[in-house]
Motif scaffolding. Sequence first.
Motif, PDB file in Angstrom:
ATOM      1  N   VAL A 263     -24.959  58.577 -20.626  1.00  0.00           N
ATOM      2  CA  VAL A 263     -23.930  59.046 -19.693  1.00  0.00           C
ATOM      3  C   VAL A 263     -23.927  58.133 -18.480  1.00  0.00           C
ATOM      4  O   VAL A 263     -24.879  57.391 -18.239  1.00  0.00           O
ATOM      5  N   ASP A 264     -22.858  58.214 -17.700  1.00  0.00           N
ATOM      6  CA  ASP A 264     -22.765  57.406 -16.480  1.00  0.00           C
ATOM      7  C   ASP A 264     -23.491  58.041 -15.310  1.00  0.00           C
ATOM      8  O   ASP A 264     -24.181  57.358 -14.552  1.00  0.00           O
ATOM      9  N   ILE A 265     -23.328  59.349 -15.160  1.00  0.00           N
ATOM     10  CA  ILE A 265     -23.949  60.048 -14.041  1.00  0.00           C
ATOM     11  C   ILE A 265     -24.457  61.414 -14.486  1.00  0.00           C
ATOM     12  O   ILE A 265     -24.062  61.929 -15.541  1.00  0.00           O
ATOM     13  N   GLY A 266     -25.328  61.986 -13.670  1.00  0.00           N
ATOM     14  CA  GLY A 266     -25.814  63.335 -13.911  1.00  0.00           C
ATOM     15  C   GLY A 266     -25.300  64.274 -12.839  1.00  0.00           C
ATOM     16  O   GLY A 266     -24.912  63.850 -11.749  1.00  0.00           O
ATOM     17  N   SER A 267     -25.312  65.558 -13.155  1.00  0.00           N
ATOM     18  CA  SER A 267     -24.845  66.564 -12.204  1.00  0.00           C
ATOM     19  C   SER A 267     -25.600  67.865 -12.424  1.00  0.00           C
ATOM     20  O   SER A 267     -26.044  68.154 -13.536  1.00  0.00           O
TER      21      SER A 267
END
Length: 287
Positions: A111-115
């Motif tokens: 993935v590109d980013i986490g949240s």
Amino acid sequence: MSRTPRTLARALSAGTAVGLLAISLTACGGSDTASSASGCTAAHKLTTITPGELTVASYDYAPATILNGDNVTGMEGDLITEIAKLECLKVTVSTSGGAGAVIPSVQSKRVDIGSGNWLRTKERTKIVYLSTPLWSDPQAIVSTKGLTSNDLEGKVVGSVAGNLWNDSLQKWLGDKFKIYQDDESIYADLKAGRIDALVASSASANYRFKSAPIEGVKVINVTPNPHVPQFAGVGQVMLPSSLDNATLGKALDEDITKLRQNGTIKTILQKYGIDPSVGEPGAPSEL
């Protein structure tokens, strides 16, 4: 909520994640062609895992992230949507393995980013790029007995996998410390009296109790404790991205700063009943 692959790292390894649920949310165009056709001009020239998309690893952790059908909202969900609009990207959310899979998914470039309420920590600087703070997030002891962070010895205490204080609590409390993979399980055990207390984001706990109250529950912000050095300061929430994609990380920093300056972050916090003052977290710091 808040080191190493979430063993602060909310710690399932990336390999333990089971399946991916892909939820696509349109922001402002997708591919370069779609962006051009829609007249959307990206704020930055970015390379993402899938061209035209911003892939986000997340899990349900209201009010930070709220997954509902094919929508992701919540404070971070709404903010990521605004970032995607600035960058003419389509948001794709991947959920698998709960909280423990988020950081490993970023590290492994799935993935590109986490949240999901990830805090800026010194340990995390070694494994992911920490965005500039979104907002501050006090942590709390949640119990029906009014317990504080100095009352936990001898008590059965729970925490969701990967929280930054988990290792310290494990060393301090031993087998009385329990790690859970999701909020539903930990709050069910608190309500049933199977644990004496849990440690969580103050905002998340208070938000939850608006719709799912537990009789007599108290949410008390942590205070410094020699057994848990992570309780010494207030955490700052960030969006983790890959150390190998500094261009994306720096673009996130600039987009977040812009959305703070134009009042978007304040509006998002107010929407979810959060004191907008936490949206001014000060200079970046790490726990």
